[in-house]
Design an enzyme around this catalytic site. Structure first.
Site, PDB file in Angstrom:
ATOM      1  N   SER A  93      58.838  43.324  37.743  1.00  0.00           N
ATOM      2  CA  SER A  93      59.198  43.701  36.362  1.00  0.00           C
ATOM      3  C   SER A  93      60.009  42.588  35.702  1.00  0.00           C
ATOM      4  CB  SER A  93      59.998  44.995  36.363  1.00  0.00           C
ATOM      5  OG  SER A  93      59.218  46.003  36.962  1.00  0.00           O
ATOM      6  N   ASN A 105      45.194  37.683  35.950  1.00  0.00           N
ATOM      7  CA  ASN A 105      44.260  38.758  36.335  1.00  0.00           C
ATOM      8  C   ASN A 105      44.950  40.128  36.284  1.00  0.00           C
ATOM      9  OD1 ASN A 105      45.870  38.230  38.524  1.00  0.00           O
ATOM     10  ND2 ASN A 105      44.230  38.231  40.044  1.00  0.00           N
ATOM     11  N   ASP A 111      40.849  41.017  48.859  1.00  0.00           N
ATOM     12  CA  ASP A 111      39.877  41.728  49.695  1.00  0.00           C
ATOM     13  C   ASP A 111      40.291  41.683  51.157  1.00  0.00           C
ATOM     14  OD1 ASP A 111      37.740  42.089  47.551  1.00  0.00           O
ATOM     15  OD2 ASP A 111      38.095  39.935  47.486  1.00  0.00           O
ATOM     16  N   TYR A 114      39.423  38.564  52.916  1.00  0.00           N
ATOM     17  CA  TYR A 114      40.153  37.325  52.594  1.00  0.00           C
ATOM     18  C   TYR A 114      41.225  37.136  53.669  1.00  0.00           C
ATOM     19  CZ  TYR A 114      42.265  33.795  49.504  1.00  0.00           C
ATOM     20  OH  TYR A 114      42.747  32.619  48.940  1.00  0.00           O
TER      21      TYR A 114
HETATM   22  O1  LIG Z   1      45.820  37.528  42.496  1.00  0.00           O
HETATM   23  C1  LIG Z   1      44.986  37.177  43.362  1.00  0.00           C
HETATM   24  C2  LIG Z   1      43.687  37.689  43.393  1.00  0.00           C
HETATM   25  C3  LIG Z   1      42.821  37.230  44.364  1.00  0.00           C
HETATM   26  N1  LIG Z   1      43.216  36.315  45.286  1.00  0.00           N
HETATM   27  C4  LIG Z   1      42.299  35.872  46.342  1.00  0.00           C
HETATM   28  C5  LIG Z   1      41.987  37.007  47.321  1.00  0.00           C
HETATM   29  C6  LIG Z   1      40.688  37.530  46.884  1.00  0.00           C
HETATM   30  O2  LIG Z   1      39.973  38.129  47.939  1.00  0.00           O
HETATM   31  C7  LIG Z   1      40.011  36.259  46.347  1.00  0.00           C
HETATM   32  C8  LIG Z   1      38.955  36.534  45.326  1.00  0.00           C
HETATM   33  O3  LIG Z   1      39.503  37.345  44.313  1.00  0.00           O
HETATM   34  P1  LIG Z   1      38.584  38.095  43.251  1.00  0.00           P
HETATM   35  O4  LIG Z   1      37.427  38.736  43.921  1.00  0.00           O
HETATM   36  O5  LIG Z   1      39.478  38.919  42.386  1.00  0.00           O
HETATM   37  O6  LIG Z   1      38.141  36.828  42.375  1.00  0.00           O
HETATM   38  P2  LIG Z   1      36.730  36.287  41.966  1.00  0.00           P
HETATM   39  O7  LIG Z   1      36.975  35.503  40.741  1.00  0.00           O
HETATM   40  O8  LIG Z   1      35.716  37.393  41.859  1.00  0.00           O
HETATM   41  O9  LIG Z   1      36.425  35.294  43.162  1.00  0.00           O
HETATM   42  P3  LIG Z   1      35.373  35.385  44.372  1.00  0.00           P
HETATM   43  O10 LIG Z   1      34.100  34.844  43.827  1.00  0.00           O
HETATM   44  O11 LIG Z   1      35.983  34.510  45.446  1.00  0.00           O
HETATM   45  O12 LIG Z   1      35.290  36.831  44.801  1.00  0.00           O
HETATM   46  O13 LIG Z   1      41.080  35.507  45.752  1.00  0.00           O
HETATM   47  C9  LIG Z   1      44.513  35.813  45.279  1.00  0.00           C
HETATM   48  O14 LIG Z   1      44.909  34.985  46.094  1.00  0.00           O
HETATM   49  N2  LIG Z   1      45.347  36.251  44.297  1.00  0.00           N
END
Ligand SMILES: O=c1ccn([C@H]2C[C@H](O)[C@@H](COP(=O)(O)OP(=O)(O)OP(=O)(O)O)O2)c(=O)[nH]1
Length: 173
Positions: A93, A105, A111, A114
């Site tokens: 906060s 985001n 995930d 990850y």
């Molecule tokens: O705040 C965050 C959000 C995600 N991640 C890492 C873990 C997550 O498993 C990976 C992918 O995140 P996400 O699926 O939200 O992103 P994407 O843009 O869809 O990437 P990808 O193609 O790798 O799935 O990035 C972080 O380190 N911080």
């Protein structure tokens, strides 16, 4: 231990299948659930304060951002979460007041998969003013929660017959 018992019963008992089914429903999750943490930087270890509290995460680096600049700030940790759980980082906060950054985001999704040796967590930050963040500053927090159950996506012509009346239709006060 229970899984060994489960195996033994399935292979030795005539009614092994029924007993096996029973034992597979017994909760064998460790209590408390274990989160394995790998550190990517020499930072203060993360700490779970008490049940219910989210867990604060630290910047793994000193970083200076100009107003409008974006950076993926390394958090210095990677984790093997319990099976069936994901993690959700959000800002603290006080993050905006202290550092003038917002999380681009808004609600992070880490995930369960990850969890490789190079899978360091990051905080995607947008600076709303010039700012300096120091290594070890607590810039966000996370909790784990169970992943979404399996769902089936079904296309239909009609949903419920009665519509609610659009966004904001219940008024202000
Ligand atoms: O705040 C965050 C959000 C995600 N991640 C890492 C873990 C997550 O498993 C990976 C992918 O995140 P996400 O699926 O939200 O992103 P994407 O843009 O869809 O990437 P990808 O193609 O790798 O799935 O990035 C972080 O380190 N911080």
């Amino acid at each position: 231990m229970l899984s060994k018992l489960h195996e033994a019963i399935e292979t030795t008992s005539e009614s092994g299948y029924r007993l096996g089914t029973y034992f597979s429903q017994v909760d064998t999750k460790p209590n408390p659930l274990q989160i394995k943490v790998k550190y990517f930087a020499d930072i203060e270890p993360i700490q779970k304060i008490s049940k219910g509290d989210w867990i604060d995460l630290r910047s793994a680096t000193d970083i200076e951002l100009k107003q409008g600049e974006y950076a993926l700030i390394p958090l210095g940790v990677g984790m093997k979460l319990p099976e069936g759980y994901e993690a959700n980082p959000v800002p603290r906060s006080s993050t905006y007041k202290n550092f003038g950054i917002i999380q681009t985001n808004h609600f992070g999704v880490i995930d369960n998969s990850y969890s490789g040796n190079e899978d360091q967590w990051h905080f995607p930050a947008l600076a709303m003013r010039d700012t300096v963040i120091k290594k070890n500053d607590r810039i966000c927090q996370f909790r784990i929660q169970e992943v979404m159950p399996e769902v089936e996506i079904v296309t239909v012509e009609n949903l419920d017959a009665v519509s609610r009346g659009g966004i904001g239709s219940t008024g202000k006060a």
